[in-house]
Scaffold this motif. Sequence first.
Motif, PDB file in Angstrom:
ATOM      1  N   ARG A 227       2.958  -3.818  -6.925  1.00  0.00           N
ATOM      2  CA  ARG A 227       3.807  -3.653  -5.739  1.00  0.00           C
ATOM      3  C   ARG A 227       4.757  -2.463  -5.867  1.00  0.00           C
ATOM      4  N   LEU A 228       4.781  -1.838  -7.045  1.00  0.00           N
ATOM      5  CA  LEU A 228       5.627  -0.645  -7.198  1.00  0.00           C
ATOM      6  C   LEU A 228       5.144   0.457  -6.255  1.00  0.00           C
ATOM      7  N   PRO A 229       6.036   1.382  -5.871  1.00  0.00           N
ATOM      8  CA  PRO A 229       5.611   2.508  -5.024  1.00  0.00           C
ATOM      9  C   PRO A 229       4.496   3.313  -5.690  1.00  0.00           C
ATOM     10  N   LYS A 230       3.621   3.883  -4.877  1.00  0.00           N
ATOM     11  CA  LYS A 230       2.461   4.600  -5.396  1.00  0.00           C
ATOM     12  C   LYS A 230       2.864   5.735  -6.327  1.00  0.00           C
ATOM     13  N   ASP A 231       3.909   6.492  -5.971  1.00  0.00           N
ATOM     14  CA  ASP A 231       4.295   7.617  -6.821  1.00  0.00           C
ATOM     15  C   ASP A 231       4.807   7.144  -8.174  1.00  0.00           C
ATOM     16  N   GLU A 232       5.437   5.976  -8.210  1.00  0.00           N
ATOM     17  CA  GLU A 232       5.915   5.433  -9.479  1.00  0.00           C
ATOM     18  C   GLU A 232       4.734   5.021 -10.364  1.00  0.00           C
ATOM     19  N   LYS A 233       3.692   4.461  -9.746  1.00  0.00           N
ATOM     20  CA  LYS A 233       2.485   4.109 -10.509  1.00  0.00           C
ATOM     21  C   LYS A 233       1.759   5.366 -10.982  1.00  0.00           C
ATOM     22  N   MET A 234       1.652   6.370 -10.117  1.00  0.00           N
ATOM     23  CA  MET A 234       0.934   7.590 -10.487  1.00  0.00           C
ATOM     24  C   MET A 234       1.644   8.347 -11.607  1.00  0.00           C
ATOM     25  N   ASN A 235       2.957   8.184 -11.723  1.00  0.00           N
ATOM     26  CA  ASN A 235       3.678   8.801 -12.842  1.00  0.00           C
ATOM     27  C   ASN A 235       3.248   8.216 -14.184  1.00  0.00           C
ATOM     28  N   LEU A 236       2.609   7.039 -14.132  1.00  0.00           N
ATOM     29  CA  LEU A 236       2.121   6.376 -15.346  1.00  0.00           C
ATOM     30  C   LEU A 236       0.599   6.480 -15.458  1.00  0.00           C
ATOM     31  N   SER A 237       0.010   7.501 -14.836  1.00  0.00           N
ATOM     32  CA  SER A 237      -1.441   7.638 -14.789  1.00  0.00           C
ATOM     33  C   SER A 237      -2.057   7.680 -16.186  1.00  0.00           C
ATOM     34  N   ALA A 238      -3.185   6.977 -16.335  1.00  0.00           N
ATOM     35  CA  ALA A 238      -3.915   7.014 -17.603  1.00  0.00           C
ATOM     36  C   ALA A 238      -4.420   8.415 -17.928  1.00  0.00           C
ATOM     37  N   ALA A 239      -4.504   9.274 -16.923  1.00  0.00           N
ATOM     38  CA  ALA A 239      -4.919  10.660 -17.171  1.00  0.00           C
ATOM     39  C   ALA A 239      -3.925  11.386 -18.067  1.00  0.00           C
ATOM     40  N   ASN A 240      -2.694  10.884 -18.143  1.00  0.00           N
ATOM     41  CA  ASN A 240      -1.660  11.502 -18.984  1.00  0.00           C
ATOM     42  C   ASN A 240      -1.781  11.105 -20.450  1.00  0.00           C
ATOM     43  N   SER A 241      -2.603  10.102 -20.738  1.00  0.00           N
ATOM     44  CA  SER A 241      -2.595   9.503 -22.069  1.00  0.00           C
ATOM     45  C   SER A 241      -3.883   9.783 -22.836  1.00  0.00           C
ATOM     46  N   PRO A 242      -3.795  10.369 -24.027  1.00  0.00           N
ATOM     47  CA  PRO A 242      -5.000  10.556 -24.855  1.00  0.00           C
ATOM     48  C   PRO A 242      -5.512   9.246 -25.448  1.00  0.00           C
ATOM     49  N   TYR A 243      -4.723   8.170 -25.279  1.00  0.00           N
ATOM     50  CA  TYR A 243      -5.107   6.858 -25.825  1.00  0.00           C
ATOM     51  C   TYR A 243      -5.638   5.931 -24.737  1.00  0.00           C
ATOM     52  N   PHE A 244      -5.757   6.446 -23.530  1.00  0.00           N
ATOM     53  CA  PHE A 244      -6.253   5.703 -22.367  1.00  0.00           C
ATOM     54  C   PHE A 244      -5.361   4.515 -22.061  1.00  0.00           C
ATOM     55  N   ARG A 245      -4.114   4.800 -21.793  1.00  0.00           N
ATOM     56  CA  ARG A 245      -3.129   3.785 -21.425  1.00  0.00           C
ATOM     57  C   ARG A 245      -2.482   4.210 -20.108  1.00  0.00           C
TER      58      ARG A 245
END
Length: 329
Positions: free
Chosen positions: A49-67
């Motif tokens: 239910r968090l805003p989309k931009d807040e979720k996208m800031n946590l994108s798995a694309a940012n993580s080399p560990y796939f998180r």
Amino acid sequence: IIDLSLPDQEIVPTLHEACTEYGFFYVKNHGISNSMIKQVLTETARLFRLPKDEKMNLSAANSPYFRGYTPFNEEKLDDSNNQRIGDTKEGFYLGAEPSAHEKAGPFYGPNQWPEETSLPGWKEAMEEYQNSCAAVCMRLVTLLGKAVTLCANDSDKFADFDFAPHFTNPLRVLRLLHYNKKTSSIKDGIFGCGAHTDYGMLTLLLTDDVPALQIYPRSSEQKDAQIAKDDPNWKTVPPMEGAFIVNLGDLLQRWTNDMYKSTLHRVVNLSNKERYSVPFFFAPNFDCKVECIPACCDTKEAMYPSTTSGKHLRGRYVAAHRDISKNLL
């Protein structure tokens, strides 16, 4: 149904039958409280239910560990022509984190956590649940080590297989999933989740009360590509309150020379309701060598070359997440 309150010798024959005939089973009396289960489903809904931009800031694309977060339609689990668009779900990957004295590595690194101010208490709830799931999975792994001896013509010739050395630092992934209300269409190739098998040893699946999971109970000779999307043998697996659904994974199928089946499954949402599910994926150590267990090569040659847990998992994750996996170690 596997009842973990029973003695091992009562569980093992039932477990063996479930693994050879279906590749999935329910597990009850597992030690995880109903209050924790309800909390995890509640916290999962809070996250999405968090805003989309807040979720996208946590994108798995940012993580080399796939998180982290994966958006709707990003993942396409059925790589055949049966699925036309990506899965109608969004997800969030979590996993075990290295301690201050450990090095990060493939599938083993820091999580991307939502801000405490946005979701107070969320991190602690998810960490506690992960640890509880890992304990249940280790109990099942021990039972599977006893059950695999029944694969041999003469089980008395073989000792229990000790999986424990291969799970000293298991690869564990908790994935939170939110399916939108979009109605699945088998004919048009639109699925909540395309048909696939899980990658590792086993999966402990928690779902809400919306029925949508389907499995295909298959003989060991049947290959994924031979199974039609409209085959009448697809079966809906209803949720069972207080119980987990357990799927067997690819690495266990390789270890057992196809005697235990990695369950082909998909999500077909015909309810016009949102749906939440929380699979916990459990796999051997990254560098674990997976090759045929002696009891499973008793009457036929090994069907697969040896591989490692990490090599197999990485290949499957990259295939399913072609875009956001580019930074994966």
